[in-house]
Scaffold this active site. Structure first.
Site, PDB file in Angstrom:
ATOM      1  N   CYS A  58     -18.157 -11.790   1.926  1.00 40.71           N
ATOM      2  CA  CYS A  58     -19.413 -12.499   1.415  1.00 40.71           C
ATOM      3  C   CYS A  58     -20.034 -13.177   2.499  1.00 40.71           C
ATOM      4  CB  CYS A  58     -18.789 -13.532   0.473  1.00 40.71           C
ATOM      5  SG  CYS A  58     -18.417 -13.100  -1.161  1.00 40.71           S
ATOM      6  N   HIS A  95     -20.566 -21.748   0.760  1.00 36.38           N
ATOM      7  CA  HIS A  95     -20.543 -20.439  -0.141  1.00 36.38           C
ATOM      8  C   HIS A  95     -19.808 -21.099  -1.458  1.00 36.38           C
ATOM      9  CE1 HIS A  95     -19.276 -16.572  -1.437  1.00 36.38           C
ATOM     10  NE2 HIS A  95     -18.062 -16.989  -1.456  1.00 36.38           N
ATOM     11  N   ASN A 141     -21.341 -15.606  -8.673  1.00 31.48           N
ATOM     12  CA  ASN A 141     -21.161 -15.560  -7.267  1.00 31.48           C
ATOM     13  C   ASN A 141     -21.785 -13.997  -6.762  1.00 31.48           C
ATOM     14  OD1 ASN A 141     -20.048 -15.169  -4.643  1.00 31.48           O
ATOM     15  ND2 ASN A 141     -18.037 -14.820  -5.118  1.00 31.48           N
ATOM     16  N   GLU A 145     -21.464  -6.006   0.507  1.00 39.47           N
ATOM     17  CA  GLU A 145     -20.168  -5.136   0.263  1.00 39.47           C
ATOM     18  C   GLU A 145     -20.495  -4.292  -1.155  1.00 39.47           C
ATOM     19  OE1 GLU A 145     -16.890  -7.561  -1.319  1.00 39.47           O
ATOM     20  OE2 GLU A 145     -17.841  -9.197  -0.341  1.00 39.47           O
TER      21      GLU A 145
END
Length: 355
Positions: A115, A239, A271, A83
């Site tokens: 994500c 995640h 992250n 992204e």
């Protein structure tokens, strides 16, 4: 249709630069101890000015090729999820394919699902190999994540990527994909509209009904589908938007901290969005033993999760040290202050030049 299909090569890449959470908190007058307690993230990676998600993806793919030990011309599909693409209209996947030496007769595409962009294109690569349409497929999750100055995301939004080459050659498979499961709903918890530089998030909705509903939905779904129990897995990778969410979700299912620990790289990485759970899987592959069972569940805002059950083969022992491990890349670092960080991340906007 191919028989066993799985990962034949994996690789990761993490930029060298780091900024500590306490440095970001200092600039914005926030309590670093509270921030770190809430996120469990002590520091995060920062891309250099000449790095973007494409260059990170190329390095990760090259490391995957080292472990796969195959001719890159045999890779017939190249996919990347991100992204933070450098071009609004121009595929990064073709840049990556050419940089690694893939054949021009390649199917390439850029994927986006927040994500989950990394796991979804790895899923497609796996599917094409399983269908017998391609010999080897390359799937990558790579991001240089964005967080607005002073926003909660700025403490965790990091840079990094991981790549996986899927194949059906049993002599080369290091992790067999035993099964998959996906779960998605229309849940708006995080978004970035066209033309906006920074994303926005829905505050508490990022946890419920977004992250936990989908992570747990995919987890329970694949456990039902396979008949496996939490105790059957050696490692679990979720995640990692922060350090707390994956541990909380794992506890709800019945997984232990020991099962999560090797893949929980977010605490010193941050992250890296599409590269988050793939990076955790790469870290686990760096230490896994033959016969180990791994559960991998991604998450992407919007919202959805992909789940994979992986079983490690004997070949892992032969290939893991052919490229840098995640731990080695995390240890290779140089700290920067907020001013340099702001410069590198384009947070300082210069006015138009006067001729």
């Amino acid at each position: 249709m191919a028989g066993k299909v799985g990962i034949v090569g994996y690789g990761a890449y993490i930029p060298r630069y780091r900024i500590k959470a306490e440095e970001i908190a200092r600039v914005w007058g926030q309590d670093a101890e509270v921030i770190t307690h809430n996120t469990l993230v002590r520091e995060k990676s920062v891309p250099a000015p000449d790095q973007d998600m494409t260059t990170i993806a190329v390095e990760a793919a090259r490391n995957a090729l080292k472990r796969a030990d195959i001719d890159p011309a045999e890779i017939v599909c190249v996919y990347v999820g991100s992204e933070s693409k450098p071009y609004a209209v121009k595929p990064s996947s073709v840049i990556i394919a050419e940089a690694i030496g893939a054949t021009p007769e390649v199917h390439s595409a850029d994927f986006e699902f927040a994500c989950k962009g990394g796991s979804e294109n790895i899923f497609v690569s796996y599917g094409l190999v399983k269908a017998g349409l391609v010999k080897y497929g390359l799937g990558i999750g790579s991001d240089t994540s964005q967080g607005a100055p002073g926003d909660a995301l700025e403490f965790t939004a990091a840079a990094g990527g991981a790549a996986f080459i899927m194949g059906a050659d049993e002599d080369k498979i290091i992790a067999v994909v035993e099964d998959t499961y996906s779960y998605a709903t229309d849940t708006a918890d995080f978004w970035r509209r066209e033309g906006q530089f920074y994303p926005r998030h829905g505050g508490r909705f990022t946890g419920e009904p977004a992250y936990f509903k989908h992570i747990l939905g995919a987890t329970y779904g694949i456990l039902r589908k396979t008949g496996l129990k939490p105790a059957d897995f050696k490692y679990v990778v979720y995640h990692m938007p922060n350090g707390g969410f994956p541990l909380k979700a794992a506890k709800k299912v019945g997984f232990t901290v020991e099962q999560m620990e090797p893949g929980l790289v977010v605490r010193t990485l941050g992250n890296c969005y599409s590269g988050s759970s793939p990076m955790g899987v790469a870290s686990v592959l760096d230490v896994a033993k033959p016969g180990d069972l791994i559960l991998w569940v991604s998450f992407g805002s919007g919202a959805g999760s992909d789940a994979f059950v992986l079983r490690i083969t004997e070949r892992i022992e032969e290939v893991r040290h052919k490229a840098p491990t995640v731990a080695e890349m995390l240890a290779r670092k140089k700290y920067i202050d907020y001013a340099i960080y702001a410069k590198y991340r384009g947070k300082i906007r210069l006015g138009e030049q006067v001729n």
